[in-house]
Design a protein around this motif. Sequence first.
Motif, PDB file in Angstrom:
ATOM      1  N   THR A 265       0.872  -1.169   0.000  1.00  0.00           N
ATOM      2  CA  THR A 265       0.000   0.000   0.000  1.00  0.00           C
ATOM      3  C   THR A 265       0.911   1.221   0.000  1.00  0.00           C
ATOM      4  N   VAL A 266       0.348   2.369  -0.400  1.00  0.00           N
ATOM      5  CA  VAL A 266       1.129   3.603  -0.306  1.00  0.00           C
ATOM      6  C   VAL A 266       0.630   4.345   0.934  1.00  0.00           C
ATOM      7  N   TYR A 267       1.557   4.492   1.859  1.00  0.00           N
ATOM      8  CA  TYR A 267       1.214   5.152   3.131  1.00  0.00           C
ATOM      9  C   TYR A 267       1.485   6.643   2.979  1.00  0.00           C
ATOM     10  N   LYS A 268       0.492   7.442   3.312  1.00  0.00           N
ATOM     11  CA  LYS A 268       0.622   8.908   3.259  1.00  0.00           C
ATOM     12  C   LYS A 268       0.375   9.433   4.672  1.00  0.00           C
ATOM     13  N   PRO A 269       1.440   9.811   5.399  1.00  0.00           N
ATOM     14  CA  PRO A 269       1.258  10.312   6.769  1.00  0.00           C
ATOM     15  C   PRO A 269       0.333  11.532   6.765  1.00  0.00           C
ATOM     16  N   LEU A 270      -0.872  11.363   7.287  1.00  0.00           N
ATOM     17  CA  LEU A 270      -1.885  12.430   7.181  1.00  0.00           C
ATOM     18  C   LEU A 270      -1.714  13.513   8.244  1.00  0.00           C
ATOM     19  N   GLY A 271      -1.029  13.197   9.343  1.00  0.00           N
ATOM     20  CA  GLY A 271      -0.818  14.202  10.395  1.00  0.00           C
ATOM     21  C   GLY A 271      -0.159  15.462   9.848  1.00  0.00           C
ATOM     22  N   PRO A 272       0.998  15.330   9.211  1.00  0.00           N
ATOM     23  CA  PRO A 272       1.673  16.520   8.647  1.00  0.00           C
ATOM     24  C   PRO A 272       0.822  17.233   7.595  1.00  0.00           C
ATOM     25  N   LEU A 273       0.071  16.464   6.799  1.00  0.00           N
ATOM     26  CA  LEU A 273      -0.778  17.102   5.780  1.00  0.00           C
ATOM     27  C   LEU A 273      -1.827  17.981   6.442  1.00  0.00           C
ATOM     28  N   ALA A 274      -2.530  17.395   7.431  1.00  0.00           N
ATOM     29  CA  ALA A 274      -3.605  18.139   8.113  1.00  0.00           C
ATOM     30  C   ALA A 274      -3.036  19.346   8.854  1.00  0.00           C
ATOM     31  N   LYS A 275      -1.918  19.140   9.552  1.00  0.00           N
ATOM     32  CA  LYS A 275      -1.324  20.235  10.342  1.00  0.00           C
ATOM     33  C   LYS A 275      -0.925  21.391   9.434  1.00  0.00           C
ATOM     34  N   ARG A 276      -0.213  21.102   8.376  1.00  0.00           N
ATOM     35  CA  ARG A 276       0.256  22.183   7.487  1.00  0.00           C
ATOM     36  C   ARG A 276      -0.911  22.853   6.775  1.00  0.00           C
ATOM     37  N   ALA A 277      -1.949  22.080   6.482  1.00  0.00           N
ATOM     38  CA  ALA A 277      -3.120  22.688   5.815  1.00  0.00           C
ATOM     39  C   ALA A 277      -3.829  23.662   6.742  1.00  0.00           C
ATOM     40  N   VAL A 278      -4.026  23.265   7.990  1.00  0.00           N
ATOM     41  CA  VAL A 278      -4.728  24.149   8.935  1.00  0.00           C
ATOM     42  C   VAL A 278      -3.860  25.365   9.285  1.00  0.00           C
ATOM     43  N   ASP A 279      -2.574  25.150   9.498  1.00  0.00           N
ATOM     44  CA  ASP A 279      -1.674  26.278   9.781  1.00  0.00           C
ATOM     45  C   ASP A 279      -1.731  27.285   8.641  1.00  0.00           C
ATOM     46  N   LYS A 316       7.686  -5.969   4.800  1.00  0.00           N
ATOM     47  CA  LYS A 316       9.024  -5.716   5.356  1.00  0.00           C
ATOM     48  C   LYS A 316       9.078  -4.443   6.200  1.00  0.00           C
ATOM     49  N   ASN A 317       8.390  -3.382   5.780  1.00  0.00           N
ATOM     50  CA  ASN A 317       8.561  -2.112   6.523  1.00  0.00           C
ATOM     51  C   ASN A 317       7.268  -1.621   7.195  1.00  0.00           C
ATOM     52  N   LEU A 318       6.314  -2.520   7.314  1.00  0.00           N
ATOM     53  CA  LEU A 318       5.040  -2.161   7.966  1.00  0.00           C
ATOM     54  C   LEU A 318       5.295  -1.646   9.395  1.00  0.00           C
ATOM     55  N   GLY A 319       6.155  -2.366  10.117  1.00  0.00           N
ATOM     56  CA  GLY A 319       6.432  -1.997  11.509  1.00  0.00           C
ATOM     57  C   GLY A 319       7.108  -0.642  11.617  1.00  0.00           C
ATOM     58  N   ALA A 320       8.050  -0.382  10.700  1.00  0.00           N
ATOM     59  CA  ALA A 320       8.879   0.835  10.783  1.00  0.00           C
ATOM     60  C   ALA A 320       8.164   2.067  10.236  1.00  0.00           C
ATOM     61  N   THR A 321       6.983   1.887   9.686  1.00  0.00           N
ATOM     62  CA  THR A 321       6.258   3.031   9.115  1.00  0.00           C
ATOM     63  C   THR A 321       4.880   3.188   9.771  1.00  0.00           C
ATOM     64  N   VAL A 322       3.920   2.474   9.233  1.00  0.00           N
ATOM     65  CA  VAL A 322       2.519   2.599   9.662  1.00  0.00           C
ATOM     66  C   VAL A 322       2.359   2.362  11.169  1.00  0.00           C
ATOM     67  N   SER A 324       4.954   2.208  13.607  1.00  0.00           N
ATOM     68  CA  SER A 324       5.776   3.090  14.461  1.00  0.00           C
ATOM     69  C   SER A 324       5.206   4.515  14.481  1.00  0.00           C
ATOM     70  N   ASP A 325       4.547   4.932  13.414  1.00  0.00           N
ATOM     71  CA  ASP A 325       3.899   6.254  13.420  1.00  0.00           C
ATOM     72  C   ASP A 325       2.602   6.261  14.226  1.00  0.00           C
ATOM     73  N   GLY A 326       2.125   5.053  14.596  1.00  0.00           N
ATOM     74  CA  GLY A 326       0.842   4.991  15.320  1.00  0.00           C
ATOM     75  C   GLY A 326      -0.348   5.196  14.396  1.00  0.00           C
ATOM     76  N   PHE A 327      -0.131   5.081  13.100  1.00  0.00           N
ATOM     77  CA  PHE A 327      -1.245   5.210  12.147  1.00  0.00           C
ATOM     78  C   PHE A 327      -2.235   4.083  12.415  1.00  0.00           C
ATOM     79  N   HIS A 328      -1.689   2.873  12.648  1.00  0.00           N
ATOM     80  CA  HIS A 328      -2.434   1.755  13.211  1.00  0.00           C
ATOM     81  C   HIS A 328      -1.564   1.170  14.307  1.00  0.00           C
ATOM     82  N   THR A 329      -2.164   0.861  15.459  1.00  0.00           N
ATOM     83  CA  THR A 329      -1.373   0.254  16.526  1.00  0.00           C
ATOM     84  C   THR A 329      -1.319  -1.250  16.315  1.00  0.00           C
ATOM     85  N   ALA A 330      -0.293  -1.862  16.898  1.00  0.00           N
ATOM     86  CA  ALA A 330      -0.161  -3.327  16.802  1.00  0.00           C
ATOM     87  C   ALA A 330      -1.417  -3.977  17.391  1.00  0.00           C
ATOM     88  N   GLU A 331      -1.926  -3.400  18.449  1.00  0.00           N
ATOM     89  CA  GLU A 331      -3.137  -3.927  19.106  1.00  0.00           C
ATOM     90  C   GLU A 331      -4.316  -3.940  18.145  1.00  0.00           C
TER      91      GLU A 331
END
Length: 350
Positions: A265-279, A316-322, A324-331
């Motif tokens: 999948t293509v992960y797009k960190p939405l936190g920075p997008l939303a923050k910069r848009a509102v700022d 391979k990099n699910l843990g280090a991206t999605v 670790s960013d807390g986009f989805h928690t392991a739980e």
Amino acid sequence: MRVRQAILASIFLSGLVLSLEVRPEEAPVHIGFLLDNLKFERWQRDSKLVQARAGELGAKITVKDAEGDDDLQLQQANQLLDAGVNVLIVVPHDADKAAAIVQAAQRKGVPVVSYDRLIKNSPASLYISFDNVQVGKLQASMVLAAVPQGNFFLLEGAPTDNNAHQFERGQKLGLEEATAGGRVTIAGEAWCRTWSRPEAYEASVAALKKTGGKISAIVAANDEIAGGAIQALGERKLAGSVPVSGQDADLAAVVRIIRGTQTMTVYKPLGPLAKRAVDAAVALARGTKPSTSENIPNGSYKVPAILLQPIAVDQKNLGATVISDGFHTAEEIKKALAPGEWEKFTSRKR
Ligand code: GAL
């Protein structure tokens, strides 16, 4: 003499009142946030993040969901403009039709931020998104890495969405060498008018039928439609052996990637997008131009733009991206899997 003093005093007082009134930086900014459709997991997350950032900045925010309806979205825009919003953040349903929203806002001197999707042929004050051509390139390259030759089926999003065309362009650029070299044939291409899973399922069933099941890979533009393609592959016992791409890192897609029925999948960190848009929206409402990295032509204007970088994600990099960013928690992921699947996945060496 007294009369003269009285006149001077009233001039002074009115000047004071005026300066209080026109000093916009004191008044809380009122943001109008127009969404295309909240039924999709991705936009629910954008909505939460944008509202949270507005709260942090002390801005008032009103959110409207157009449920995929252009006329309703324009109506909602006019309602917000009549209600006196200072800035609009818009996720256009239709890149062309949404120009009417920018024109209505312009008549009221209200700036517009074109959020994630470009609004065409109108003077939006800012376009903020991800490098969407790169999204398509990542989808193509990851699928090619899984199967370097064969019949590829391209499954695109809504033709009314400018992003969908950029994803498709990126995919074709990513496949260019392989198609030019004759290793890959584009066996078919379909567009899902509402980015929906049932449309994607129907289109994939038709493509599998047309090719007698001889499809080597499906380059799908997002996770929602990847889900439809994998359902169709599943009916022919091909799920897991035919690579499929996606986008948005939806929870269901993360589950499929762990199970091996979706390649990436293509992960797009939405936190920075939303923050910069509102700022930027608050700055624009206060008359300040946000700093931007480029200008994007939208057919009639060059719109100041901020483009963020997407990230390709697989097992391979699910843990280090999605994760670790807390986009989805392991739980959260563990709960979405069957008992033992998470342990099996995390114990496997990759
Ligand atoms: C696109 C967006 C994608 C995807 C899609 C469907 O414009 O960039 O992330 O979610 O809409 O809603």
